[in-house]
Design a protein around this motif. Structure first.
Motif, mmCIF file in Angstrom:
data_model
loop_
_atom_site.group_PDB
_atom_site.id
_atom_site.type_symbol
_atom_site.label_atom_id
_atom_site.label_comp_id
_atom_site.label_asym_id
_atom_site.label_seq_id
_atom_site.Cartn_x
_atom_site.Cartn_y
_atom_site.Cartn_z
ATOM 1 N N GLU A 14 -16.750 13.498 2.673
ATOM 2 C CA GLU A 14 -15.243 12.544 1.916
ATOM 3 C C GLU A 14 -15.579 12.919 0.571
ATOM 4 O O GLU A 14 -13.714 13.409 0.382
ATOM 5 C CB GLU A 14 -16.142 11.212 1.296
ATOM 6 N N GLN A 17 -12.785 16.233 1.601
ATOM 7 C CA GLN A 17 -11.474 15.933 1.714
ATOM 8 C C GLN A 17 -11.239 15.413 1.199
ATOM 9 O O GLN A 17 -9.461 15.931 1.178
ATOM 10 C CB GLN A 17 -11.953 14.281 3.512
ATOM 11 N N ARG A 18 -11.190 14.636 0.064
ATOM 12 C CA ARG A 18 -10.372 14.230 -0.968
ATOM 13 C C ARG A 18 -10.095 15.685 -1.403
ATOM 14 O O ARG A 18 -8.660 15.846 -1.763
ATOM 15 C CB ARG A 18 -11.408 13.285 -2.008
ATOM 16 N N ARG A 19 -10.894 16.745 -2.005
ATOM 17 C CA ARG A 19 -10.440 17.436 -2.646
ATOM 18 C C ARG A 19 -9.177 18.850 -1.992
ATOM 19 O O ARG A 19 -8.777 19.159 -2.480
ATOM 20 C CB ARG A 19 -11.969 18.702 -2.894
ATOM 21 N N LEU A 20 -9.560 18.346 -0.701
ATOM 22 C CA LEU A 20 -8.378 18.928 0.761
ATOM 23 C C LEU A 20 -7.130 18.271 0.023
ATOM 24 O O LEU A 20 -6.281 19.236 0.021
ATOM 25 C CB LEU A 20 -8.857 19.418 1.801
ATOM 26 N N LEU A 21 -7.136 17.078 0.326
ATOM 27 C CA LEU A 21 -5.938 16.181 0.410
ATOM 28 C C LEU A 21 -5.306 16.456 -0.971
ATOM 29 O O LEU A 21 -4.106 16.913 -1.704
ATOM 30 C CB LEU A 21 -6.121 15.237 0.348
ATOM 31 N N ARG A 22 -5.697 16.991 -2.228
ATOM 32 C CA ARG A 22 -5.621 16.596 -3.730
ATOM 33 C C ARG A 22 -5.031 18.936 -3.683
ATOM 34 O O ARG A 22 -4.235 18.352 -3.851
ATOM 35 C CB ARG A 22 -7.020 16.866 -4.789
ATOM 36 N N SER A 24 -3.725 20.011 -0.906
ATOM 37 C CA SER A 24 -2.646 20.130 0.528
ATOM 38 C C SER A 24 -1.174 19.527 -1.016
ATOM 39 O O SER A 24 -0.129 19.854 -0.078
ATOM 40 C CB SER A 24 -2.860 19.282 1.016
ATOM 41 N N GLU A 25 -1.311 18.778 -1.394
ATOM 42 C CA GLU A 25 -0.447 17.996 -2.100
ATOM 43 C C GLU A 25 0.034 18.995 -3.607
ATOM 44 O O GLU A 25 1.351 19.008 -3.791
ATOM 45 C CB GLU A 25 -1.011 16.543 -3.561
#
Length: 569
Positions: A14, A17-22, A24-25
């Motif tokens: 989790e 994935q949170r860091r990857l999402l940040r 990607s933004e």
């Protein structure tokens, strides 16, 4: 420790994935001051590598794959001893660099550079002015409380520490921590380091009190730990990964470098900086050259000068009890983590088929192949345990187990034998575009060298005596067989790889020499212009290799758009 916490693997997944999402933004967006790194610096071993890195960075920025408004720099090693390497243990990364190693997830595909920036996304806003130093071939994943941040705000050096087995400790740096005044474990702990051991033996870990045991509070709940690395380890050590130095310390080292001028020996940022730190540091390590790749006469003196320069500088340690450290710098590690390691696959979201055109793989199999940005004919077969990246494989091509195939084009029916390493490079020779494919065994030691021609028999190629291979290829053992240093003879600088006019011919020819060794049948290389891997890297045509990858990317993108259109009808 939090009263209610997710299972260790789940919390790591989790957080990752949170860091990857940040990240990607942030891709393709302009960064405000303090929002991201001011400078991202990549070191290159020579001017050819520097050019390769700059071209790839330029492509990434053009495609908006990185945050914008940041200074991305490539610094080539000055004359003298090198700090950048050539990735001899994972030669598929030699031409374009370890930091640009493709990873099996993302659209477009993530490379190590993006992953590093994503995993460190929270660091800049909690960091005093200074420099963070990391390697290009490792992955650090960690989970801490949602309201917590890793802070780099203390003077001197600050290093991350991960719980590891004693065996792992023998190949890493190990921290001897000052005693702890709290009993319970926390995902994030700030500790002081008494001394730092570089690749110590198990005996040395015990001798210097580096070995940790579960604290009293923890022994009862050991099996149900939220600390994955400790679950089954009654004894463990804390090993290193990245480290930070504050601005004042960086200025001190820079002034020292400017004073001494050109370095004539290899200084290790981990072994030679960190061993000088902490109140327990002693000068003895400066004379230990067992972990040095090349021993120069000035080495001990230079180490001692650095020791006295840094002595007394604090080494702060950020202990990440719920963390994992993965190294993918060798062919074996690369194959294992991309095909068989279910933990990393779950945590990072790695895919068996990543941005590729290839028939689906049965979901029931646990050990799968890994296909990255490649186009494979529907009649191809890739056995579990193999990785194919940036390649085209035509009809009836069969890739057996534990192979690495990179940048290749196999047009016609072919079998790539188990444990094959096949990597194609574009070359610019006398103004003409040529191709050469390095083909050997994934377990071959390209770095192993001998000093004389009579000792060439000690080298092994694809599990066979190198002398026997030379007989099969009708090549003589002469000085001309090797490029570069004639007192350092290895598979790395052996002139055995044919130069061809087309990429597909290059792969076919190199596969013939590999199959000849396997079947012990003659295949003469006398009529070919031959290069060593060392020379291939000198002649490499970065632009053509990037163009080839881009063609594959565009074809996959177009195919996906057509599929989407057909689906919408």
């Amino acid at each position: 420790m939090e009263a209610e916490s997710a299972p260790a693997g789940e919390s790591l997944r989790e957080a990752t994935q949170r860091r990857l999402l940040r990240f990607s933004e942030l891709r393709g967006k302009s960064m405000a001051a303090g929002e991201f790194w001011d400078i991202v610096a990549i070191t290159a071993a020579d001017e050819k590598q520097e050019l390769a890195y700059k071209q790839q960075l330029s492509e990434k920025l053009k495609k908006k794959e990185l945050p914008l408004g940041v200074q991305y720099h490539v610094f080539v090693d000055p004359a003298g001893a090198k700090i950048g390497g050539y990735s001899q243990r994972l030669p598929s990364a030699s031409a374009l660099g370890k930091i640009f190693t493709a990873l099996p997830f993302g659209s477009p595909i993530y490379q190590m550079l993006e992953l590093k920036l994503a995993m460190y996304i929270d660091f800049p806003s909690h960091m005093n002015p200074g420099i963070l130093i990391t390697c290009a071939d490792d992955i650090e994943l960690y989970s801490i409380g949602e309201s917590e941040f890793i802070r780099f705000d203390k003077p001197g050096f600050t290093a991350l520490a991960h719980p590891s087995s004693l065996t792992v400790g023998t190949t890493h740096g190990v921290f001897v921590l000052e005693p702890c005044n709290h009993l319970e474990y926390r995902d994030l702990e700030y500790r002081s380091c008494h001394r730092f051991l570089h690749k110590p033996s198990v005996e040395e870990m015990y001798e210097f009190d580096a070995v940790c045991r579960p604290r009293n509070f923890f022994q009862q709940e050991f099996a149900g730990s939220d600390i994955p690395s400790l679950k089954l380890e009654p004894e463990y050590v804390y090993t290193d990964s990245l480290f930070y130095m504050d601005h004042k310390t960086a200025k001190k080292l820079l002034a020292f470098y400017e004073k001494i001028g050109t370095l004539h020996c290899e200084i290790d940022a981990y072994g030679d900086f960190l061993q000088a730190l902490g109140p327990g540091a002693t000068v003895e390590y400066t004379k230990n050259t067992s972990n040095v790749t090349k021993e120069e006469s000035e080495l001990v003196d230079m180490r001692q000068r650095i020791f006295h320069l840094l002595k007394g500088t604090p080494l702060n340690v950020v202990v990440l009890n719920n963390s994992k450290f993965y190294h993918i710098g060798t062919t074996e590690e690369y194959l294992f983590h991309f095909t068989a390691d279910s933990s990393l696959k779950s945590e990072l979201g790695l895919q068996s088929i990543a941005f590729s055109l290839f028939p689906s793989i049965p979901e029931c199999s646990t050990n799968k192949p890994c296909i990255i940005q490649s186009i494979l004919d529907s009649t191809c077969s890739v056995t579990p345990g193999s990785v194919v990246e940036y390649s085209r494989l035509g009809p009836d091509v069969s890739v057996e187990e534990n192979c690495i195939i990179s940048g290749a084009y196999v047009k016609t029916t072919a079998v790539l034998p188990a444990y094959s390493f096949v990597c194609s490079l574009s070359l610019k020779m006398n103004g003409h575009l040529k191709y050469s494919t390095m083909a050997c065994g994934v377990q071959d030691n390209l770095k192993k060298n001998v000093k004389t021609l009579s000792d060439v028999k000690l080298l092994q190629f694809f599990g066979v005596s190198f002398l026997s291979c030379l007989d099969i290829w009708n090549l003589k053992v002469t000085e001309e067989l090797f490029s570069g240093n004639k007192t350092c003879l290895s598979l790395w600088n052996a002139r055995i790889f044919p130069v061809c006019s087309s990429l597909s011919d290059s792969v076919t020819t190199s596969l013939k020499m590999l199959n000849a060794v396997q079947s012990k049948s003659a295949f003469s290389l006398n009529n070919y212009k031959l290069l060593s891997i060392e020379e291939m890297l000198f002649y490499k045509d970065i632009e053509d290799m990037i163009t080839y990858r881009e063609q594959i990317f565009l074809e996959i993108t177009l195919n996906r758009k057509q599929s989407d259109l057909e689906t919408s009808y």
